[in-house]
Design an enzyme around this catalytic site. Sequence first.
Site, short mmCIF file in Angstrom:
data_model
loop_
_atom_site.label_atom_id
_atom_site.label_comp_id
_atom_site.label_asym_id
_atom_site.label_seq_id
_atom_site.Cartn_x
_atom_site.Cartn_y
_atom_site.Cartn_z
N LYS A 135 0.87 -1.18 0.00
CA LYS A 135 0.00 0.00 0.00
C LYS A 135 0.90 1.22 0.00
O LYS A 135 2.06 1.14 0.40
CB LYS A 135 -0.89 0.00 1.25
CG LYS A 135 -2.14 0.83 1.13
CD LYS A 135 -3.28 0.11 0.42
CE LYS A 135 -4.42 1.06 0.15
NZ LYS A 135 -5.57 0.37 -0.43
N ASP A 175 -6.89 4.46 -4.60
CA ASP A 175 -7.61 4.28 -3.34
C ASP A 175 -8.24 5.65 -3.06
O ASP A 175 -8.38 6.47 -3.98
CB ASP A 175 -6.64 3.85 -2.21
CG ASP A 175 -7.37 3.46 -0.93
OD1 ASP A 175 -7.97 2.38 -0.90
OD2 ASP A 175 -7.36 4.23 0.04
P1 NDP Z 1 -13.14 8.07 -2.64
O1 NDP Z 1 -12.08 9.05 -2.32
O2 NDP Z 1 -13.64 7.95 -4.02
O3 NDP Z 1 -14.43 8.36 -1.71
C1 NDP Z 1 -14.33 8.35 -0.32
C2 NDP Z 1 -15.69 8.77 0.25
O4 NDP Z 1 -15.64 8.58 1.67
C3 NDP Z 1 -15.99 10.24 0.03
O5 NDP Z 1 -17.38 10.43 -0.06
C4 NDP Z 1 -15.44 10.88 1.30
O6 NDP Z 1 -16.02 12.12 1.66
C5 NDP Z 1 -15.81 9.85 2.33
N1 NDP Z 1 -14.87 9.93 3.45
C6 NDP Z 1 -13.52 9.92 3.40
N2 NDP Z 1 -12.99 10.04 4.64
C7 NDP Z 1 -14.04 10.12 5.47
C8 NDP Z 1 -14.16 10.24 6.87
N3 NDP Z 1 -13.09 10.32 7.67
N4 NDP Z 1 -15.43 10.29 7.41
C9 NDP Z 1 -16.51 10.23 6.62
N5 NDP Z 1 -16.46 10.10 5.28
C10 NDP Z 1 -15.25 10.05 4.72
O7 NDP Z 1 -12.61 6.67 -2.07
P2 NDP Z 1 -13.03 5.20 -2.48
O8 NDP Z 1 -14.50 5.15 -2.70
O9 NDP Z 1 -12.11 4.73 -3.54
O10 NDP Z 1 -12.63 4.39 -1.16
C11 NDP Z 1 -13.48 4.35 -0.02
C12 NDP Z 1 -13.00 3.26 0.92
O11 NDP Z 1 -13.00 2.00 0.23
C13 NDP Z 1 -11.57 3.42 1.47
O12 NDP Z 1 -11.55 2.90 2.78
C14 NDP Z 1 -10.74 2.52 0.56
O13 NDP Z 1 -9.58 2.07 1.20
C15 NDP Z 1 -11.72 1.38 0.34
N6 NDP Z 1 -11.45 0.60 -0.85
C16 NDP Z 1 -11.41 1.21 -2.07
C17 NDP Z 1 -11.17 0.45 -3.21
C18 NDP Z 1 -11.22 1.04 -4.58
O14 NDP Z 1 -11.15 0.26 -5.54
N7 NDP Z 1 -11.39 2.34 -4.73
C19 NDP Z 1 -10.83 -1.00 -3.10
C20 NDP Z 1 -11.01 -1.55 -1.77
C21 NDP Z 1 -11.26 -0.75 -0.70
P3 NDP Z 1 -15.20 13.49 1.45
O15 NDP Z 1 -15.29 13.76 -0.02
O16 NDP Z 1 -15.92 14.48 2.29
O17 NDP Z 1 -13.79 13.22 1.93
#
Ligand code: NDP
Length: 459
Positions: A135, A175
């Site tokens: 990572k 991510d």
């Molecule tokens: P994005 O950056 O596309 O979206 C993240 C979302 O989560 C946004 O809406 C963001 O809101 C919100 N968010 C982030 N931090 C916080 C927080 N501390 N409290 C509340 N809401 C929060 O990320 P992804 O969708 O790609 O990833 C989301 C999760 O999924 C992560 O944990 C990642 O590790 C996991 N994941 C992702 C994969 C992928 O293929 N993308 C694969 C496997 C796991 P805001 O815009 O306000 O920050």
Amino acid sequence: MLEIHSRHAYANEVDIFMRDLESHYPFQKEFLQAVFGVVKWIWPVVRNNADYQKRGILNDLVEFDAVDIFKVKWYDSLGKLVINKGYRVKHNRALGTYKGGLRFHPSVNLGILKFLAFEQTFKNSLTGQPMGGAKGGSDFDPKGKTDDEIIRFCQAFMAKLSTFIGPDLDVPAGDKGVDQWTINKLFSAYTDIVGGQYFPGVITGKSLELGGVELRPEATGYGLIMFTDAMLKTVSESFRGKEVAVSGSGNVSQFAVELANSYGAKVITMSDSKGFIYDKEGISKEKLEFVMRSKANDRNWRISNYVKRFDEAEYFEGEKPWKNIECDVALPCATENEIDEEDARALVKNGVLAVAEGSNMSSTEEAVDYFLNNDILFGPGKAANAGGVSVSHLEMEQNKMIGRWERQVVYEKLEKIMLNIHATCVKYGEERDGIINYVKGANIGGFVRVADAMVAKGL
Ligand code: NDP
């Protein structure tokens, strides 16, 4: 210190092991939580296997193959020098090339990346594909930055990262904070830096015209729904007619909502770090398209704008979607530890049937225990959100064969992988009265494949 349930047969031994690890890494609390979350389930398996004992498998697994930390210097639009921290953390490559995403977020630190890389090794193992775990990322925050600033940061970041990665060494992906647009910029920077030969397989999540695979953006969210559907089927249920609460509004959330809709569910919430929206009529295809378009056009767009467009919805500032909302299925898709014990209690009280983690380690240890003690179908992230990395591996395969798979082929491959992961969880997680403990199943299933490879390799 993390508490282990006293009924655990090896509670004392696990406790001593964790205290020792904590004395070495006292400030890496997410890493310690992730290790504890694995070790407490696999301890009996290790204890009863002479090869694992002889090989010192657990002591080996909690240390990392390599940890690279570097300085990233770039100029913002005002000409001011900005310095960020960059990281690549390689956990284990017993099963193959290091593989795992890059996260750009101000919260990024070594403890968080070590937790993510540690989890990644077992997640990658569960997919059945030949991948090790890694990572990386930076404390750089893309929010509020111009496109030019992000491009300059990507170039400076890749100038350093390029030393540590390669198509047969370590293959990053996206991510949080690293979407397809950003991956394209990172890939372009890598190509410029190494010059000479063309290495499309050095990074995954690229757009189609740069050698990306069909369905990669959708893969994590779609895979989450496929896995959850398989969990529901074990109790003769399905998504049809179910009310589903989703957190986040980013990549994973958007495509989880999309596929849940087509499985016949009604998705009632989405969120961001500022609050959540509740739409009692459901986030339909058209409403989801509005969210996707808005976010794609403006990376600073907030979910609160949803209620300005759809007045049947309500916005709850500063809250998460888990309390005071009745739902059948909860899908945390935002960040780690977003469901605590209080949230878990509220979800169970309000009748939740299944919870599956789109984000990594979405639930605290106490929340996981609460779900398990109440016989809730609970899908841990390392199993439920493995769809993204498995399609990333298909992208690596596609780049090696210099060809391209059709969308339907990738969809079928993804579905097969998610159902295989589900079958592994059932194999190792079946408990009394046929109840499946997916946390136990995913941890043991993911561990055994890595451990057997380590034993086969020897020292
Ligand atoms: P994005 O950056 O596309 O979206 C993240 C979302 O989560 C946004 O809406 C963001 O809101 C919100 N968010 C982030 N931090 C916080 C927080 N501390 N409290 C509340 N809401 C929060 O990320 P992804 O969708 O790609 O990833 C989301 C999760 O999924 C992560 O944990 C990642 O590790 C996991 N994941 C992702 C994969 C992928 O293929 N993308 C694969 C496997 C796991 P805001 O815009 O306000 O920050």
